[in-house]
Design an enzyme around this catalytic site. Sequence first.
Site, PDB file in Angstrom:
ATOM      1  N   GLY A  73      28.438 -33.881   8.362  1.00 57.35           N
ATOM      2  CA  GLY A  73      28.854 -32.532   8.729  1.00 57.35           C
ATOM      3  C   GLY A  73      28.880 -31.564   7.568  1.00 57.35           C
ATOM      4  O   GLY A  73      29.634 -30.599   7.572  1.00 57.35           O
TER       5      GLY A  73
ATOM      6  N   LEU B 136      13.243 -33.073  16.260  1.00 53.18           N
ATOM      7  CA  LEU B 136      12.152 -33.904  16.804  1.00 53.18           C
ATOM      8  C   LEU B 136      12.632 -35.287  17.203  1.00 53.18           C
ATOM      9  O   LEU B 136      11.955 -35.976  17.969  1.00 53.18           O
ATOM     10  CB  LEU B 136      11.033 -34.046  15.763  1.00 53.18           C
ATOM     11  CG  LEU B 136      10.410 -32.765  15.226  1.00 53.18           C
ATOM     12  CD1 LEU B 136       9.258 -33.093  14.282  1.00 53.18           C
ATOM     13  CD2 LEU B 136       9.934 -31.863  16.350  1.00 53.18           C
ATOM     14  N   GLY B 137      13.757 -35.706  16.687  1.00 56.74           N
ATOM     15  CA  GLY B 137      14.294 -37.016  16.974  1.00 56.74           C
ATOM     16  C   GLY B 137      15.568 -37.219  16.180  1.00 56.74           C
ATOM     17  O   GLY B 137      15.878 -36.459  15.259  1.00 56.74           O
TER      18      GLY B 137
ATOM     19  N   ILE C 265      17.274 -39.579  13.606  1.00 56.61           N
ATOM     20  CA  ILE C 265      16.995 -40.653  12.649  1.00 56.61           C
ATOM     21  C   ILE C 265      18.094 -41.703  12.774  1.00 56.61           C
ATOM     22  O   ILE C 265      19.281 -41.389  12.656  1.00 56.61           O
ATOM     23  CB  ILE C 265      16.915 -40.099  11.222  1.00 56.61           C
ATOM     24  CG1 ILE C 265      15.716 -39.152  11.091  1.00 56.61           C
ATOM     25  CG2 ILE C 265      16.804 -41.234  10.202  1.00 56.61           C
ATOM     26  CD1 ILE C 265      15.648 -38.428   9.756  1.00 56.61           C
TER      27      ILE C 265
ATOM     28  N   ARG D 141      36.152 -24.498  -4.264  1.00 55.63           N
ATOM     29  CA  ARG D 141      35.897 -23.456  -3.272  1.00 55.63           C
ATOM     30  C   ARG D 141      37.088 -23.315  -2.331  1.00 55.63           C
ATOM     31  O   ARG D 141      37.476 -22.196  -1.962  1.00 55.63           O
ATOM     32  CB  ARG D 141      34.633 -23.776  -2.469  1.00 55.63           C
ATOM     33  CG  ARG D 141      34.299 -22.722  -1.433  1.00 55.63           C
ATOM     34  CD  ARG D 141      33.060 -23.050  -0.643  1.00 55.63           C
ATOM     35  NE  ARG D 141      33.187 -24.284   0.095  1.00 55.63           N
ATOM     36  CZ  ARG D 141      32.318 -24.681   1.030  1.00 55.63           C
ATOM     37  NH1 ARG D 141      31.267 -23.930   1.311  1.00 55.63           N
ATOM     38  NH2 ARG D 141      32.493 -25.814   1.661  1.00 55.63           N
TER      39      ARG D 141
ATOM     40  N   TYR E  89      19.602 -21.929  -8.197  1.00 54.67           N
ATOM     41  CA  TYR E  89      20.792 -22.156  -7.371  1.00 54.67           C
ATOM     42  C   TYR E  89      21.843 -21.122  -7.759  1.00 54.67           C
ATOM     43  O   TYR E  89      22.364 -21.135  -8.875  1.00 54.67           O
ATOM     44  CB  TYR E  89      21.324 -23.569  -7.593  1.00 54.67           C
ATOM     45  CG  TYR E  89      22.362 -24.011  -6.592  1.00 54.67           C
ATOM     46  CD1 TYR E  89      21.999 -24.807  -5.515  1.00 54.67           C
ATOM     47  CD2 TYR E  89      23.695 -23.654  -6.724  1.00 54.67           C
ATOM     48  CE1 TYR E  89      22.943 -25.236  -4.584  1.00 54.67           C
ATOM     49  CE2 TYR E  89      24.643 -24.066  -5.798  1.00 54.67           C
ATOM     50  CZ  TYR E  89      24.269 -24.850  -4.731  1.00 54.67           C
ATOM     51  OH  TYR E  89      25.195 -25.262  -3.813  1.00 54.67           O
TER      52      TYR E  89
END
Length: 537
Positions: free
Chosen positions: A137, A269-270, A272, A399, A456
Amino acid sequence: MNEMVDHRLRSAWTPDSAETAALPTKAVRWLTRRIGRLSPGAPPAPDSAFVVPPSRIPEKARAELVEVVGTDHVLEEAGERLGRTGGMSYLDLLRRRYPGGLLIPDAVVLPADPEQVQRVLDVCVAHDIGVVPFGGGTSVVGGVTALRGDKQAVVVLDLERLNRLVSVDPTSRLAVFQAGVRAPDAQRLLAVHGFTLGHVPQSYERATLGGFAATRSAGQASSGYGRFEDMVQGVRLATPSGEWRLGVAPASAAGPNLRALAVGSEGTLGVITEVTVRIRPLPERERYEGFVLDGWERATDAVRVLAQNGLLADITRVSDEDETEVSFALKGGLATTAVRRYLAARGITRPCLLILGWHDRAPQRKRALRILRAAGAVSLGRAPGEAWRHGRFAGPRQRDALLDLGVCVETLETATHWSGLGELYEKVRSALHAALDRPLVMCHVSHAYETGASLYFTVLAARDPHDPFGQWERAKQAASEAISENTRGTITHHHAVGLDHAPYLRAEIGDVGMAVLAAAKHATDPTGVLNPGKLGL
């Protein structure tokens, strides 16, 4: 093998707020001087503050799902559904503080093995129910948002029970893992056999191997071990059209590389269910150290020379002046007057911090140091390298502390070729500065290649108490447009597409590319139940 992950408290990176990396008072004062007065906002809201609508799963579909996975593994309670709502972006976490706007799934389904995953998909196809695959997540681009699309209901397919190391082949240096294995568990399991995966992104503490594959993850040690897609030698997927297995040999010319199509498909698509990965022997020695170079252009050019001579450290990370200043100010030690005088005496007036981490590569290090000396790098010894290693996963918890203080804090990333790196850096910075009031915009290169590098960005600004969501949405749009329209950069180097980057995907891969993705989607998922809306599909 591992304990179940408690997903019910996802208002911060760690469920235990005591683990939040609180900032020292002097750091808060410094930050306030840089970005302006802070107005602490709402704390994370309890589950009771959210309106959780009744599940829309048809009773017949629920009964069939229970038949597949068992009563205890079809969850429709409010807390369980809230716990798998969204990812870990700044906006996701804001929605946990300002209730409203959460797209809550109708149920959470936890299969135990690849066969059950396939059967769950069969049920969902039969009842036209959307399916959002869920690992750790940790998506920061809306990749696990529970969109329904045109479906009557949507379930989160949580893979945490697929947590086994299936096999290790020490001769071929291959390991097969089920997709729900978390990165720390994978590392511990491989270490028993004397191996490592070498994949350590900042999401390491939470993320899963299936998630790494689905999003083409890049880790902090990618300069030495490669990106995750380089490690994947085979994948097993459950799709609405049946099971799909890819990767039977170390190399193949049997048509286009469909394994590469599956890796990075973000659950569209699927699903895993297993990943075969290349593994490496555990390093016998590790050395982390820091250097300072004068100015961003000279610092990135030194990294380019290292990359083009095959001399990158396993971990190679160079920060711009602003990120270096923040590192000095918030962590102390290096910020002393004596150190600054030491650097100034050696011609360093615009310090950019370079961290190198070496795993068993003494000959390469010796050659790399010659290049760095020629570039005017000043060694700071092992202390900054070890400090970075010790705090390498602290960013998400910091954060959380910044959110408590009322800071708008988020990241975004891109990549381009060396010849365009400076232009891309300046355009993204300019876009963010124009969109935000007194922001602190920091940048580092943590992934370098022979032909180019990533950028980044981390952004800090005083949160707008009147429009906290729009504040960042406008800034992200401005930066994304600067990347997509005006430069040669990619819209995402390793955060994936999800929802946030979908509007910019067509500009990068073209109409034909979007048509190819749509055709692949139709082949594996003809009714469109898999992760609706992601990748623009």
